[in-house]
Design a protein around this motif. Structure first.
Motif, PDB file in Angstrom:
ATOM      1  N   TYR A  62      -6.385   4.106  -3.113  1.00 38.22           N
ATOM      2  CA  TYR A  62      -5.631   2.837  -3.133  1.00 38.22           C
ATOM      3  C   TYR A  62      -6.419   1.892  -4.003  1.00 38.22           C
ATOM      4  CZ  TYR A  62      -1.678   4.281  -0.458  1.00 38.22           C
ATOM      5  OH  TYR A  62      -0.447   4.917   0.093  1.00 38.22           O
ATOM      6  N   GLY A  63      -7.965   2.171  -3.953  1.00 42.17           N
ATOM      7  CA  GLY A  63      -8.752   1.524  -4.684  1.00 42.17           C
ATOM      8  C   GLY A  63      -9.360   0.203  -3.906  1.00 42.17           C
ATOM      9  N   TYR A  64      -8.854  -0.059  -2.735  1.00 40.47           N
ATOM     10  CA  TYR A  64      -9.561  -0.958  -1.926  1.00 40.47           C
ATOM     11  C   TYR A  64     -10.746  -0.510  -1.262  1.00 40.47           C
ATOM     12  CZ  TYR A  64      -5.202  -3.687  -2.341  1.00 40.47           C
ATOM     13  OH  TYR A  64      -4.039  -4.173  -2.938  1.00 40.47           O
ATOM     14  N   SER A  65     -11.770  -1.246  -0.792  1.00 43.02           N
ATOM     15  CA  SER A  65     -12.875  -1.062  -0.214  1.00 43.02           C
ATOM     16  C   SER A  65     -12.498  -0.595   1.282  1.00 43.02           C
ATOM     17  CB  SER A  65     -14.120  -1.702  -0.180  1.00 43.02           C
ATOM     18  OG  SER A  65     -13.754  -3.266   0.243  1.00 43.02           O
ATOM     19  N   GLY A  66     -13.270  -0.231   2.082  1.00 41.89           N
ATOM     20  CA  GLY A  66     -13.143  -0.146   3.596  1.00 41.89           C
ATOM     21  C   GLY A  66     -12.996  -1.486   4.203  1.00 41.89           C
ATOM     22  N   GLU A  67     -13.983  -2.437   3.774  1.00 36.90           N
ATOM     23  CA  GLU A  67     -13.804  -3.662   4.377  1.00 36.90           C
ATOM     24  C   GLU A  67     -12.554  -4.636   4.026  1.00 36.90           C
ATOM     25  OE1 GLU A  67     -16.158  -2.580   2.997  1.00 36.90           O
ATOM     26  OE2 GLU A  67     -17.765  -2.243   4.625  1.00 36.90           O
ATOM     27  N   GLU A  68     -12.135  -4.266   2.794  1.00 35.78           N
ATOM     28  CA  GLU A  68     -11.104  -4.994   2.031  1.00 35.78           C
ATOM     29  C   GLU A  68      -9.715  -4.417   2.898  1.00 35.78           C
ATOM     30  OE1 GLU A  68     -11.642  -5.912  -2.498  1.00 35.78           O
ATOM     31  OE2 GLU A  68     -11.350  -3.847  -1.857  1.00 35.78           O
ATOM     32  N   PHE A  69      -9.760  -3.181   3.040  1.00 38.58           N
ATOM     33  CA  PHE A  69      -8.525  -2.590   3.979  1.00 38.58           C
ATOM     34  C   PHE A  69      -8.370  -3.194   5.394  1.00 38.58           C
ATOM     35  CE2 PHE A  69      -7.254   1.486   1.476  1.00 38.58           C
ATOM     36  CZ  PHE A  69      -5.869   1.137   1.499  1.00 38.58           C
ATOM     37  N   LEU A  70      -9.590  -3.182   5.998  1.00 36.52           N
ATOM     38  CA  LEU A  70      -9.751  -3.787   7.373  1.00 36.52           C
ATOM     39  C   LEU A  70      -9.545  -5.392   7.352  1.00 36.52           C
ATOM     40  CD1 LEU A  70     -12.490  -1.531   8.754  1.00 36.52           C
ATOM     41  CD2 LEU A  70     -10.192  -1.316   8.997  1.00 36.52           C
ATOM     42  N   ALA A  71      -9.125  -5.950   6.206  1.00 33.47           N
ATOM     43  CA  ALA A  71      -8.660  -7.499   6.348  1.00 33.47           C
ATOM     44  C   ALA A  71      -7.183  -7.472   6.113  1.00 33.47           C
ATOM     45  CB  ALA A  71      -9.654  -8.247   5.395  1.00 33.47           C
ATOM     46  N   MET A  72      -6.608  -6.427   5.639  1.00 39.47           N
ATOM     47  CA  MET A  72      -5.399  -6.485   5.041  1.00 39.47           C
ATOM     48  C   MET A  72      -4.405  -5.883   6.312  1.00 39.47           C
ATOM     49  SD  MET A  72      -6.207  -4.827   1.342  1.00 39.47           S
ATOM     50  CE  MET A  72      -4.644  -4.034   1.155  1.00 39.47           C
ATOM     51  N   THR A  73      -2.939  -6.175   5.894  1.00 40.15           N
ATOM     52  CA  THR A  73      -1.816  -5.466   6.874  1.00 40.15           C
ATOM     53  C   THR A  73      -1.113  -4.434   5.986  1.00 40.15           C
ATOM     54  OG1 THR A  73      -0.243  -7.034   6.434  1.00 40.15           O
ATOM     55  CG2 THR A  73      -1.734  -7.652   8.128  1.00 40.15           C
ATOM     56  N   LEU A  74      -0.369  -3.825   6.447  1.00 35.89           N
ATOM     57  CA  LEU A  74       0.747  -2.877   5.678  1.00 35.89           C
ATOM     58  C   LEU A  74       1.670  -3.747   4.710  1.00 35.89           C
ATOM     59  CD1 LEU A  74       1.757  -0.291   8.430  1.00 35.89           C
ATOM     60  CD2 LEU A  74       0.646   0.177   6.550  1.00 35.89           C
ATOM     61  N   LYS A  75       1.734  -5.070   5.128  1.00 36.54           N
ATOM     62  CA  LYS A  75       2.643  -5.676   4.027  1.00 36.54           C
ATOM     63  C   LYS A  75       1.603  -5.988   2.607  1.00 36.54           C
ATOM     64  CE  LYS A  75       5.008  -8.610   7.369  1.00 36.54           C
ATOM     65  NZ  LYS A  75       5.121 -10.261   7.750  1.00 36.54           N
ATOM     66  N   ASP A  76       0.347  -5.895   2.745  1.00 33.79           N
ATOM     67  CA  ASP A  76      -0.351  -6.149   1.670  1.00 33.79           C
ATOM     68  C   ASP A  76      -0.221  -4.985   0.351  1.00 33.79           C
ATOM     69  OD1 ASP A  76      -1.217  -8.727   2.321  1.00 33.79           O
ATOM     70  OD2 ASP A  76      -2.837  -7.584   3.604  1.00 33.79           O
ATOM     71  N   ILE A  77      -0.072  -3.580   1.073  1.00 35.23           N
ATOM     72  CA  ILE A  77       0.429  -2.649   0.086  1.00 35.23           C
ATOM     73  C   ILE A  77       1.568  -2.182  -0.035  1.00 35.23           C
ATOM     74  CG2 ILE A  77      -2.105  -1.711   0.728  1.00 35.23           C
ATOM     75  CD1 ILE A  77      -0.310   0.454   2.223  1.00 35.23           C
ATOM     76  N   SER A  78       2.719  -3.181   0.440  1.00 35.81           N
ATOM     77  CA  SER A  78       3.996  -2.886   0.092  1.00 35.81           C
ATOM     78  C   SER A  78       4.773  -3.727  -0.873  1.00 35.81           C
ATOM     79  CB  SER A  78       4.866  -3.191   1.549  1.00 35.81           C
ATOM     80  OG  SER A  78       4.184  -2.111   2.369  1.00 35.81           O
ATOM     81  N   PRO A  79       5.586  -3.264  -1.829  1.00 41.98           N
ATOM     82  CA  PRO A  79       5.997  -4.246  -2.571  1.00 41.98           C
ATOM     83  C   PRO A  79       7.028  -5.213  -1.968  1.00 41.98           C
ATOM     84  CG  PRO A  79       6.651  -1.872  -3.225  1.00 41.98           C
ATOM     85  CD  PRO A  79       5.887  -1.940  -1.930  1.00 41.98           C
ATOM     86  N   PRO A  80       7.214  -6.443  -2.254  1.00 39.80           N
ATOM     87  CA  PRO A  80       8.052  -7.440  -1.553  1.00 39.80           C
ATOM     88  C   PRO A  80       9.348  -6.953  -1.164  1.00 39.80           C
ATOM     89  CG  PRO A  80       6.972  -8.504  -3.230  1.00 39.80           C
ATOM     90  CD  PRO A  80       6.842  -7.035  -3.364  1.00 39.80           C
ATOM     91  N   GLU A  81      10.091  -6.152  -1.978  1.00 42.26           N
ATOM     92  CA  GLU A  81      11.527  -5.638  -1.706  1.00 42.26           C
ATOM     93  C   GLU A  81      11.466  -4.522  -0.863  1.00 42.26           C
ATOM     94  OE1 GLU A  81       9.897  -3.320  -5.405  1.00 42.26           O
ATOM     95  OE2 GLU A  81       9.965  -5.453  -4.610  1.00 42.26           O
TER      96      GLU A  81
END
Length: 289
Positions: A62-81
Motif C-alpha cells: 500500500y506504500g504507507y509506512s508502519g507509523e502512517e498506517f497506525l495513524a489511519m483508519t480503514l476509511k483512509d484506504i477506501s474510495p469514498p463510494e
C-alpha cells in the motif's frame, strides 16, 4: 507505536485450558505468521476502524509506512463510494470467518486495487477488533475484463459476418453463427447444435468432408480449402467452399470452418465453359466447311 506492535494481545477464548507457556508459544507462532505472510494483513479496531497493527506485506503493497498506517483508519484506504459498504459489513453480526468479499482499496499513490478480503473478529488489548487478510486480485480482474471484451468482440464479428462459421467436434456441431443457419435454411439454433454436419451435406460428398474435418481436428495438414454440396431444408442444393483450422473448444480438439456459398459462381463458371465449348465447336465447323 510502530507496525511491529506485538500481536500477543490477541486473546484466546477463556474456556480453553491453555497454560501460560502454551499461550506464549501460540502468540509467537501467530506473530511469525502475521509478520511473514506474503499477503497484506492488519488488525483494526471495530469501533473506530483504526489500524492497530499491520504486517510488512501491507506496508510494501500500500506504500504507507508502519507509523502512517497506525495513524489511519480503514476509511483512509477506501474510495469514498466504497465507504458505505465498508460500514455496513462492519455492522453485520459475525460468526466464524466473519466477513469475506471483494473490496476496492487505494494505495498511497492513488492506485486503485481490487482485493478479496477475509476477516475474523478478535480481541486486541481488550478491544473488539478484526484481523483481516487482503489478496490483491487487481491484475486477475483486469485480465478477466480484457478476456470478456475480447470474447464480446469476437462474438460480434462472428455473428455479423456474411460467411457461415461453424465449430465441430468429431463432426458434431457445437457452435454455429446466424449465417450458417441462413445458408442451410435452418430457423433455430437448436436445429443445428448437437447434430452431425454430415446430415446437412449431399450424401455423395459427406464421406470426403468427414475425412478432411477429422484429419484437420487431429492436426494433420491435409487440405484446408475445399468444396462440397449441401442440401438446404427446402431441398435446394448449394455448393460451398470451406476453409478450416484446428482449434480447442472447451478443452476438446475441434475444427472451426468458414463456409462461403459459391453456387452462383459455379453456375457462372459452368455457363462460361459452355459458351467457350460452343465457340470452339463453331470455329471447328467453319474450318471444316
Amino acid at each position: 507505536m510502530t507496525a511491529k506492535t506485538p500481536i500477543s494481545r490477541v486473546e484466546t477464548p477463556p474456556d480453553r485450558p491453555w497454560t501460560e507457556e502454551m499461550l506464549r508459544e501460540s502468540a509467537t507462532q501467530f506473530q511469525l505468521l502475521f509478520e511473514n505472510n506474503p499477503h497484506p494483513m492488519w488488525i483494526t479496531d471495530l469501533e473506530t476502524l483504526r489500524f492497530l497493527a499491520v504486517n510488512d506485506a501491507a506496508i510494501q503493497h500500500y506504500g504507507y509506512s508502519g507509523e502512517e498506517f497506525l495513524a489511519m483508519t480503514l476509511k483512509d484506504i477506501s474510495p469514498p463510494e466504497d465507504i458505505p459498504a465498508l460500514l455496513e459489513s462492519i455492522s453485520r453480526p459475525t460468526h466464524g470467518v466473519d466477513r469475506a468479499g471483494t473490496r476496492k482499496h487505494l494505495t498511497k499513490d492513488g492506485t486503485l486495487l481490487e482485493v478479496e478480503l477475509t476477516s475474523h473478529t478478535v480481541s486486541f488489548a481488550g478491544r473488539r477488533a478484526a484481523l483481516a487478510l487482503a489478496h490483491d486480485i487487481t491484475e486477475r480482474r483486469r485480465a478477466e475484463r480484457s478476456l470478456k471484451e475480447s470474447e464480446e468482440h469476437y462474438r460480434a464479428v462472428v455473428e455479423n459476418v456474411a460467411d457461415a462459421i461453424v465449430i465441430t467436434v468429431d463432426t458434431t456441431l457445437v457452435f454455429a453463427n446466424k449465417a450458417f443457419l441462413a445458408l442451410h435454411g435452418l430457423e433455430d439454433m437448436s436445429q443445428a447444435l448437437g447434430s452431425s454436419l454430415e446430415q446437412l451435406i449431399v450424401p455423395g460428398d459427406a464421406p470426403l468432408v468427414k475425412e478432411r474435418m477429422l484429419a484437420r481436428q487431429r492436426g494433420d495438414p491435409g487440405v484446408s480449402v475445399y468444396e462440397y454440396r449441401i442440401r438446404r431444408t427446402d431441398g435446394d442444393v448449394r455448393t460451398v467452399q470451406a476453409s478450416s483450422v484446428a482449434i480447442t473448444h472447451k478443452g476438446e480438439s475441434a475444427v472451426l470452418a468458414v463456409l462461403r456459398d459459391i453456387t452462383e459462381r459455379k453456375h457462372a463458371e459452368a455457363a462460361l465453359r459452355r459458351a467457350h465449348e460452343e465457340l470452339e465447336r463453331g470455329v471447328q465447323e467453319r474450318t471444316v466447311e
